[in-house]
Design a protein around this motif. Structure first.
Motif, PDB file in Angstrom:
ATOM      1  N   ARG B  55       0.880  -1.198   0.088  1.00 28.40           N
ATOM      2  CA  ARG B  55       0.133  -0.187   0.030  1.00 28.40           C
ATOM      3  C   ARG B  55       0.837   1.202   0.142  1.00 28.40           C
ATOM      4  O   ARG B  55       0.448   2.262  -0.690  1.00 28.40           O
ATOM      5  CB  ARG B  55      -1.080   0.137   1.265  1.00 28.40           C
ATOM      6  N   ILE B  59       0.785   4.060  -3.128  1.00 30.42           N
ATOM      7  CA  ILE B  59       0.603   5.545  -2.967  1.00 30.42           C
ATOM      8  C   ILE B  59       1.703   6.454  -3.082  1.00 30.42           C
ATOM      9  O   ILE B  59       1.802   7.601  -3.791  1.00 30.42           O
ATOM     10  CB  ILE B  59      -0.084   5.785  -1.544  1.00 30.42           C
ATOM     11  N   LYS B  63       0.911   8.451  -6.216  1.00 31.91           N
ATOM     12  CA  LYS B  63       0.292   9.536  -6.002  1.00 31.91           C
ATOM     13  C   LYS B  63       1.708  10.661  -5.458  1.00 31.91           C
ATOM     14  O   LYS B  63       1.356  11.842  -6.102  1.00 31.91           O
ATOM     15  CB  LYS B  63      -0.456   9.361  -4.463  1.00 31.91           C
ATOM     16  N   HIS B  64       2.432  10.284  -4.682  1.00 29.43           N
ATOM     17  CA  HIS B  64       3.303  11.300  -4.264  1.00 29.43           C
ATOM     18  C   HIS B  64       4.247  11.604  -5.325  1.00 29.43           C
ATOM     19  O   HIS B  64       4.394  12.688  -5.901  1.00 29.43           O
ATOM     20  CB  HIS B  64       4.232  10.971  -3.173  1.00 29.43           C
ATOM     21  N   TYR B  68       4.649  15.096  -7.725  1.00 29.34           N
ATOM     22  CA  TYR B  68       5.809  15.798  -8.218  1.00 29.34           C
ATOM     23  C   TYR B  68       6.041  15.834  -9.620  1.00 29.34           C
ATOM     24  O   TYR B  68       6.448  16.914 -10.286  1.00 29.34           O
ATOM     25  CB  TYR B  68       7.005  15.214  -7.687  1.00 29.34           C
ATOM     26  N   ASN B 106      11.393  22.031  -5.346  1.00 33.27           N
ATOM     27  CA  ASN B 106      10.725  20.963  -4.758  1.00 33.27           C
ATOM     28  C   ASN B 106      10.073  19.950  -5.465  1.00 33.27           C
ATOM     29  O   ASN B 106      10.403  18.569  -5.078  1.00 33.27           O
ATOM     30  CB  ASN B 106       9.381  21.746  -3.829  1.00 33.27           C
ATOM     31  N   ASN B 107       9.551  20.165  -6.595  1.00 34.15           N
ATOM     32  CA  ASN B 107       9.040  19.186  -7.336  1.00 34.15           C
ATOM     33  C   ASN B 107       9.855  18.232  -8.283  1.00 34.15           C
ATOM     34  O   ASN B 107       9.809  17.045  -8.571  1.00 34.15           O
ATOM     35  CB  ASN B 107       7.671  19.741  -8.176  1.00 34.15           C
ATOM     36  N   ASN B 180      13.323  17.916   2.944  1.00 35.42           N
ATOM     37  CA  ASN B 180      12.319  18.030   1.933  1.00 35.42           C
ATOM     38  C   ASN B 180      12.820  17.161   0.849  1.00 35.42           C
ATOM     39  O   ASN B 180      13.140  16.079   0.923  1.00 35.42           O
ATOM     40  CB  ASN B 180      11.974  19.541   1.682  1.00 35.42           C
ATOM     41  N   GLN B 181      12.843  17.861  -0.467  1.00 33.78           N
ATOM     42  CA  GLN B 181      13.320  17.199  -1.684  1.00 33.78           C
ATOM     43  C   GLN B 181      14.551  17.631  -2.232  1.00 33.78           C
ATOM     44  O   GLN B 181      14.750  17.439  -3.424  1.00 33.78           O
ATOM     45  CB  GLN B 181      12.064  17.000  -2.664  1.00 33.78           C
ATOM     46  N   TRP B 198      10.691  10.937   4.520  1.00 31.76           N
ATOM     47  CA  TRP B 198       9.548  11.566   4.639  1.00 31.76           C
ATOM     48  C   TRP B 198       8.743  10.516   5.193  1.00 31.76           C
ATOM     49  O   TRP B 198       8.768   9.297   5.082  1.00 31.76           O
ATOM     50  CB  TRP B 198       8.928  11.951   3.378  1.00 31.76           C
ATOM     51  N   GLU B 199       7.862  10.870   6.451  1.00 36.32           N
ATOM     52  CA  GLU B 199       6.669  10.015   7.089  1.00 36.32           C
ATOM     53  C   GLU B 199       6.040   9.194   5.881  1.00 36.32           C
ATOM     54  O   GLU B 199       5.772   8.118   6.295  1.00 36.32           O
ATOM     55  CB  GLU B 199       5.887  10.651   7.930  1.00 36.32           C
ATOM     56  N   HIS B 200       5.727   9.824   4.803  1.00 40.50           N
ATOM     57  CA  HIS B 200       5.053   8.996   3.891  1.00 40.50           C
ATOM     58  C   HIS B 200       5.481   7.690   3.427  1.00 40.50           C
ATOM     59  O   HIS B 200       4.836   6.969   2.949  1.00 40.50           O
ATOM     60  CB  HIS B 200       4.455   9.819   2.685  1.00 40.50           C
ATOM     61  N   TYR B 203       5.031   5.580   7.283  1.00 43.21           N
ATOM     62  CA  TYR B 203       4.152   5.751   8.425  1.00 43.21           C
ATOM     63  C   TYR B 203       3.011   4.789   8.428  1.00 43.21           C
ATOM     64  O   TYR B 203       2.715   4.113   9.195  1.00 43.21           O
ATOM     65  CB  TYR B 203       3.545   7.120   8.396  1.00 43.21           C
ATOM     66  N   LEU B 204       2.722   4.190   7.370  1.00 40.97           N
ATOM     67  CA  LEU B 204       1.606   3.257   7.064  1.00 40.97           C
ATOM     68  C   LEU B 204       1.830   1.911   7.888  1.00 40.97           C
ATOM     69  O   LEU B 204       1.366   1.035   8.723  1.00 40.97           O
ATOM     70  CB  LEU B 204       0.951   3.001   5.681  1.00 40.97           C
TER      71      LEU B 204
END
Lengths: 201, 233
Positions: B55, B59, B63-64, B68, B106-107, B180-181, B198-200, B203-204
């Motif tokens: 999962r 994501i 998604k992330h 970006y 950032n992106n 950050n990035q 990053w926690e993403h 974290y899950l």
């Protein structure tokens, strides 16, 4: 006198469905607890021991250089979360009234305009951080800070803050930070925010 | 401008970044027009289980990394940066127009970092490097165990969102961390291994236990690929 982790003023599941119980439990019992213990470990035996957290954070230049980053990060984390649990609650939402409402209307034009500005600040903070409603001499403004920095470091008084570290929302919202920000407005304890505004004079 | 819709590519890219999908716009095939494309995962989303859960991978990539990529494309469209490699863009951020510099940083960083991240992991990963890379790690860190300790400490001590890196510069290796990035490319060094903290990224499955995620990451490092990147640098 060591800093103590405050108890949550409501049950971990009290903010469901807007903020889930598991997130609240880990956020308070692990993240906030770690900031608290790391802060205590950093200041033990230093001249900071016995000072208020507000006084420490407002004058970080006075902190010994070898612990300054630890105090900034963990002291910020300690203070920010202390505030965060207070300004959300199970009977929250709605809009402020009284002097706080007047100040918000004066600064932003309307509550809706404030909500837009605050939400944008929270959404655009890249990486980890917070968005804030701050008062300084009675006027209110919206700002954001990286990581665990706080408006206290710049002489402002935070009266409302939203944690946008991913740990604050990822279990329930994953990458959908805007959904979390929208849900946050359903749990804001405006009575408490107004108290903090009044106390900041 | 697109003749059928009257939309510029930049308009379309902006729409693609919102809830409005390109499928609703006749005659526009977004994926064919984007300069930077989201790379496919080189393995299944569940291939790194139990170390990194399916999962999270889905994501994180869909998604992330996709976010970006879309935002990078939208930012550079129609600017002098269009057509440049991502390495050249990130190595020369002062060339980016000031009004898009933070967005590109950032992106573009997020695009490049994740493009590397998927490559340097593998379901057949783990173990230790060999050959020239092993020699360089021995030379610059005193051995693999010392490298592992230093890299893990860097990853564990990033406060907030960021990355820890093994980077090469004229053959010499160094460990660093970025917020950050941001990427070592911004300082003229070539990242050959990176861990997203990053926690993403964890974290899950791991919640606040970042140290457990870092330990698990060593079980999926694709050292063969890292060795190739070292040779290529």
């Amino acid at each position: 006198m060591a800093f103590e982790l405050p108890s949550l003023p409501y049950a971990e599941d009290a903010l469901e469905p807007h903020i889930d119980a598991r997130t609240m439990g880990i956020h308070h019992g692990k993240h906030h607890a770690a900031y608290t213990s790391n802060l205590n470990a950093a200041i033990e035996g230093t001249a900071l021991d016995g000072m208020s957290i507000e006084a420490i954070l407002a004058d970080l230049n006075a902190v010994p250089e070898d612990i300054r980053t630890a105090v900034r990060n963990n002291g910020g984390g300690y203070a920010n979360h202390n505030l965060f649990w207070q300004i959300i609650g199970p009977n929250g939402g709605g809009e402020p009234s009284g002097a706080l409402a007047d100040a918000i209307n004066s600064a932003f034009g309307s509550f809706g305009d404030f909500q837009s500005a605050f939400s944008a600040a929270a959404a655009t903070r890249f990486g980890s951080g917070w968005a804030w409603l701050v008062t300084d001499g009675g006027a209110v403004s919206v700002t954001s800070t990286p990581n665990q920095d706080t408006p206290l470091m710049d002489g402002g008084v935070p009266i409302l803050g939203i944690d946008v570290w991913e740990h604050a929302y990822y279990l329930n919202y994953q990458n959908r930070r805007p959904d979390y920000i929208a849900a946050f407005f359903n749990v804001i304890n405006w009575d408490k925010v107004a108290e903090l505004y009044a106390a900041a004079g | 401008m697109n003749e059928q819709t009257g939309l510029s590519r930049r308009d379309v890219l902006k729409l693609a970044g919102s809830a409005v999908l390109g499928a609703a716009i006749p005659g526009v095939s977004l994926a064919d027009e984007w300069q930077f494309k989201l790379p496919e995962l080189p393995y299944a989303e569940d291939a790194l289980e139990p170390y990194i859960d399916a999962r999270t991978m889905g994501i994180h990539h869909g998604k992330h990394h996709a976010g970006y990529t879309n935002k990078l494309n939208a930012a550079i469209e129609g600017t002098d940066l269009a057509g440049m490699s991502i390495e050249d863009i990130l190595g020369n951020l002062d060339l980016a127009p000031e009004d898009i510099r933070v967005t590109v940083r950032n992106n573009g960083g997020g695009y490049a970092n994740h493009s590397l991240f998927w490559q340097i992991m593998s379901p057949d990963g783990g173990g230790e490097p060999e050959g020239d890379l092993a020699d360089a790690i021995e030379r610059d860190f005193g051995g693999f165990a010392d490298f592992k300790t230093a890299f893990s400490a860097a990853a564990g001590s990033v406060f907030g969102s960021g990355w820890a890196w093994l980077a090469a510069d004229d053959g010499a290796l160094s460990i660093s961390k970025t917020p950050n990035q941001d990427t070592p490319l911004m300082n003229g060094r070539t990242p050959i291994l990176g861990i997203d903290v990053w926690e993403h990224a964890y974290y899950l499955h791991y919640q606040n236990r970042r140290a457990d995620y870092i330990a698990a990451f060593f079980n999926v490092i694709n050292w063969q690929r890292v060795g190739e990147l070292y040779a290529g640098a």
